[in-house]
Write an enzyme that holds these catalytic residues in place. Structure first.
Site, PDB file in Angstrom:
ATOM      1  CG  HIS A 193      -1.708  -1.207   1.434  1.00 36.28           C
ATOM      2  ND1 HIS A 193      -2.563  -1.713   0.479  1.00 36.28           N
ATOM      3  CD2 HIS A 193      -1.780  -2.065   2.478  1.00 36.28           C
ATOM      4  CE1 HIS A 193      -3.127  -2.819   0.935  1.00 36.28           C
ATOM      5  NE2 HIS A 193      -2.662  -3.052   2.145  1.00 36.28           N
ATOM      6  CD  GLU A 222      -3.224  -3.544   5.741  1.00 37.42           C
ATOM      7  OE1 GLU A 222      -4.154  -3.012   5.121  1.00 37.42           O
ATOM      8  OE2 GLU A 222      -2.689  -4.608   5.369  1.00 37.42           O
ATOM      9  NE  ARG A 238      -4.720  -8.603  -6.687  1.00 38.86           N
ATOM     10  CZ  ARG A 238      -5.733  -8.083  -7.373  1.00 38.86           C
ATOM     11  NH1 ARG A 238      -5.686  -7.983  -8.685  1.00 38.86           N
ATOM     12  NH2 ARG A 238      -6.816  -7.681  -6.743  1.00 38.86           N
TER      13      ARG A 238
END
Length: 349
Positions: free
Chosen positions: A123, A141, A219
């Protein structure tokens, strides 16, 4: 990928609060995602039944446009959470509004069930996302491991220093896994995934994820899998390598955790960063005449994710909850009484 999100047919006024009465806590209903690596446990063990298989993620508390939660109790029942927040921005509190700069939740809370290996991904941080993704948030996160099979692993960065050319070649040659650091995990582990950290959830891992309000995922590798239409899923190798940390690092250590006790409750801090704070609460009031009191101050709302047990939140309309339920507590909501025996993740900004 299917996004199941139950919304009312109209997004008008669903509830009214008398002036001075205040808004009480309420349950949330999640948006659901059927990514191909998902499993069955969110449905069978957490009661998340939306008629889709596999069930990979439930976005329990979200105002993100890719999956908005729905209020599921009280006078606002049926209202999308993003609409509610726009009508009642005071429920965010002072601090979150400053962080996000908008009347929307600065965080997103998920449950994730990896029946198979999730993709290897990374990310961006806020600076990169703002510049290259039309002003969106980056994504930091935290993972709290709810359960894991005996041989389950997570991908967390690289074993040693590498470079763009090596990673690109390893993706083409299907050899990238030999460079990735794989960590054995168990129930109750905690991991902070900072932007730039290449990572993946391994098969058999069930987690609660607390993150910035963002759905930016680059990804890097997906094991050459095909989706339900027989197509390879899109990779984002160029962007991923622009933001990825390619230096090797030591295996992450579990944070020091100290239980703090009060009558009927024990609390431990799991993670604190500039975007959110997460604590685990262990509540047991079965042998007490009074429940545990909880208040949200004026600075921030609170999200309560029940990860074990059952209980009741005393309010004008009592909220009965169980494992898997997510509860939103507006900022400034005082003197909440919780009874029962349960474990929570308590999240605030």
């Amino acid at each position: 990928m299917t996004n199941i999100n139950t919304s009312p047919s109209t997004k008008g006024e669903i509830g009214q609060v008398n002036k001075g009465e205040g808004i009480e806590p309420f349950l949330l209903k999640p948006a659901c995602k059927d990514y191909l690596w998902g499993g069955e446990r969110l449905a069978t063990e957490y009661g998340k039944e939306y008629g889709i298989r596999p069930l990979a993620e439930t976005w329990e508390c979200s105002t993100h446009s890719d999956g908005v939660s729905i209020i599921d109790s009280g006078i606002y029942k049926g209202m999308p959470l993003d609409i509610f927040i726009k009508q009642h921005p005071e429920c965010l509190g002072r601090h979150p509004v400053k962080v996000s700069g908008k009347n929307e939740l600065p965080i997103l809370v998920k449950l994730i069930d990896a029946g198979a290996k999730a993709s290897v991904q990374v990310h961006p941080n806020d600076e990169y996302a703002f510049k290259h993704e039309q002003g969106q948030n980056g994504k930091a996160e935290m993972w709290y491991v709810l359960d894991a099979c005996e041989d389950s692993r997570l991908v967390y960065g690289f074993y040693q220093d590498t470079d763009v050319q090596t990673v690109e070649n390893s993706i083409k040659n299907d050899t990238i896994e030999k460079y990735l650091r794989k960590i054995k995990v168990k129930k109750d582990d905690v991991f902070y995934i900072k932007p730039g950290c290449v990572h993946a959830i391994g098969a058999g891992v069930l987690i609660a994820e607390i993150q910035q309000n963002s759905n930016l995922t680059y990804r890097l590798y997906d094991y050459n899998r095909k989706d339900k239409d027989g197509k390879f899923r899109e990779l984002h190798v160029k962007k991923a390598l622009e933001v990825a940390e390619l230096r090797g690092d030591s295996e992450p250590k579990q944070p020091m955790r100290i239980l703090k006790y009060q009558p009927g409750c024990a609390t431990e801090l799991l993670c604190r960063c500039k975007h959110f704070q997460v604590e685990r609460m262990l509540v047991n009031t079965e042998d007490r005449a009074k429940g545990v009191e909880l208040s949200a101050d004026e600075e921030s709302f609170i999200v309560l994710m029940c990860i074990e047990g059952t209980g009741i939140i005393k309010s004008r309309d009592d909220i009965h909850f169980h494992k898997g339920h997510c509860i939103f507590v507006p900022a400034g909501c005082r003197d909440i009484e919780i009874t029962g025996r349960m474990q929570f993740l308590k999240i605030r900004c």
